[in-house]
Design a protein around this motif. Structure first.
Motif, PDB file in Angstrom:
ATOM      1  N   PHE A  85       0.820  -1.216   0.000  1.00  0.00           N
ATOM      2  CA  PHE A  85       0.000   0.000   0.000  1.00  0.00           C
ATOM      3  C   PHE A  85       0.855   1.267   0.000  1.00  0.00           C
ATOM      4  N   ARG A  86       2.111   1.135  -0.357  1.00  0.00           N
ATOM      5  CA  ARG A  86       3.039   2.262  -0.285  1.00  0.00           C
ATOM      6  C   ARG A  86       2.537   3.478  -1.056  1.00  0.00           C
ATOM      7  N   ARG A  87       2.137   3.279  -2.311  1.00  0.00           N
ATOM      8  CA  ARG A  87       1.704   4.404  -3.138  1.00  0.00           C
ATOM      9  C   ARG A  87       0.448   5.039  -2.565  1.00  0.00           C
ATOM     10  N   LEU A  88      -0.483   4.220  -2.098  1.00  0.00           N
ATOM     11  CA  LEU A  88      -1.718   4.736  -1.506  1.00  0.00           C
ATOM     12  C   LEU A  88      -1.408   5.618  -0.295  1.00  0.00           C
ATOM     13  N   ILE A  89      -0.540   5.127   0.587  1.00  0.00           N
ATOM     14  CA  ILE A  89      -0.216   5.864   1.809  1.00  0.00           C
ATOM     15  C   ILE A  89       0.500   7.172   1.482  1.00  0.00           C
ATOM     16  N   THR A  90       1.473   7.106   0.588  1.00  0.00           N
ATOM     17  CA  THR A  90       2.227   8.308   0.227  1.00  0.00           C
ATOM     18  C   THR A  90       1.324   9.361  -0.397  1.00  0.00           C
ATOM     19  N   ASN A  91       0.442   8.949  -1.299  1.00  0.00           N
ATOM     20  CA  ASN A  91      -0.473   9.900  -1.941  1.00  0.00           C
ATOM     21  C   ASN A  91      -1.433  10.523  -0.934  1.00  0.00           C
ATOM     22  N   ALA A  92      -1.872   9.738   0.036  1.00  0.00           N
ATOM     23  CA  ALA A  92      -2.766  10.276   1.062  1.00  0.00           C
ATOM     24  C   ALA A  92      -2.043  11.314   1.911  1.00  0.00           C
ATOM     25  N   LEU A  93      -0.821  11.008   2.316  1.00  0.00           N
ATOM     26  CA  LEU A  93      -0.059  11.944   3.145  1.00  0.00           C
ATOM     27  C   LEU A  93       0.237  13.241   2.397  1.00  0.00           C
ATOM     28  N   LYS A  94       0.450  13.148   1.109  1.00  0.00           N
ATOM     29  CA  LYS A  94       0.747  14.345   0.315  1.00  0.00           C
ATOM     30  C   LYS A  94      -0.449  15.301   0.249  1.00  0.00           C
TER      31      LYS A  94
END
Length: 373
Positions: A85-94
């Motif tokens: 879920f790396r991309r999902l988490i990073t996009n959410a944090l951004k």
């Protein structure tokens, strides 16, 4: 309800627990509009599945993400799941453009999720991370956030250590030692001189003090250390050097540990000439075979020197030593306070090893009153 001013409705909504706030947000459009910022203002998550669901919401609802001011993540994640879920988490944090306070608690191999994340309004950062095997993601993150004023960082890099030195060299040359980086070996966690230019408060392991304090306007310091890794030798000297070389006078120092750092206390008049508050908490008492009288003499000796040379000090909390709470009578505490009057110090509040707190109504005058226990 339509006749009530919006300000009053907001006051009522702010008093509601989140479960009730969720219910209120479904009543009508007005309540939904007013409740939404409060629902997302502060997010605290301790389950990975809840975090993943939250990330999906923050991506699908940028307006909700814009309401988040505080994010606390206390997770024990599975690396494989996080990677998936790396991309999902990073996009959410951004999407968290308004974030002001961030508390993160997961292992360093997963810190790379913060790569590319920049929170323009971030002022508070708290981390319980272990900075190994690679501290670079945290280092880069700190460099990208110049507005951070408050840092609490407790994880230690496995290579973090202090050069050995001779404590007998004294503290007269502390300003010259500031340019000598105390960390070794190469590759250990460090920060460039221009990072965190607004840092005002540092809380963390004593090993990080020489990294975060020198050259920055830190005036509030809280240090923690382990029983087997206390304030001794060159490590204490590097901490004192860091305190002396803050770009703003240090006014408050709190030490948490299982022993009380006498060497550090005795060095404070040289390093922190404007100190107002000194607290030594969660400290152990005399070792087996030691006597209360010996320990009390050491306490009196150390604080006599501090109070003689630090007239700015207003608050003093001595090490809590349960084993001497009974022998240290009220009369003995009062005698110490009376003896310190000769130094013309501005003490207003003192907590003795017994836990008893004494206060007087004004500086340089008034009678001391014992508040308990």
């Amino acid at each position: 309800m339509d006749s009530l001013p919006t300000e009053i409705v907001l006051v009522v909504l702010e008093l509601l627990p989140k479960t009730s706030l969720c219910t209120a947000s479904t009543l009508n459009r007005s309540f939904h509009r007013l409740s939404r910022p409060l629902l997302y203002k502060s997010i605290h998550i301790d389950r990975l599945d809840a975090f993943i669901q939250c990330c999906r919401t923050l991506i699908c609802s940028p307006d909700a993400a814009a309401c988040v001011l505080e994010l606390e993540l206390l997770l024990d994640p599975v690396v494989d799941v996080f990677s998936a879920f790396r991309r999902l988490i990073t996009n959410a944090l951004k999407n968290l453009h308004s974030l002001k306070s961030l508390h993160i608690g997961w292992d360093a191999p997963l810190l790379s999720i913060l790569d590319g994340c920049t929170f323009p309004n971030l002022t508070n950062l708290s981390s319980v991370l272990q900075l190994y095997p690679d501290p670079e993601p945290m280092r880069s993150f700190l460099i990208r956030h110049p507005l951070v004023k408050y840092v609490c960082i407790s994880g230690e890099h496995s290579n973090l250590s202090l050069h050995q030195g001779n404590l007998a060299e004294g503290v007269d040359d502390l300003p010259h030692r500031a340019n000598h980086h105390p960390l070794a070996p190469a590759g250990a966690f460090h920060l460039p001189a221009g990072a965190l230019p607004n840092l005002a408060s540092f809380t963390g392991s004593r090993l990080f003090a020489p990294i975060f304090i020198p050259g920055r306007p830190v005036n509030n310091v809280s240090l923690a250390w382990k029983a087997s890794d206390g304030f001794t030798g060159s490590s204490m000297l590097h901490i004192v050097s860091a305190l002396a070389n803050s770009s703003k006078p240090v006014e408050s120092i709190t030490c948490y540990g299982t022993d009380w750092p006498m060497g550090l206390v005795l060095s404070l008049p040289y390093a922190c000439t404007s100190l107002k508050e000194l607290k030594l908490v969660k400290c152990k008492g005399p070792q087996e075979g030691e006597h209360f009288s010996d320990d009390y003499e050491r306490l009196n000796f150390a604080f006599d020197i501090v109070l003689r040379h630090l007239p700015s000090l207003t608050t003093l909390e001595m090490p809590r030593i349960p084993s001497i709470s009974s022998p240290m009578s009220e009369d003995l505490e009062k005698a110490s306070l009376d003896s310190w009057r000769r130094y013309e110090c501005g003490l207003e509040s003192v907590v003795f090893p017994s836990g008893a707190q004494w206060q007087r109504p004004s500086k340089m005058g008034g009678e001391w009153r014992r508040l308990g226990p």
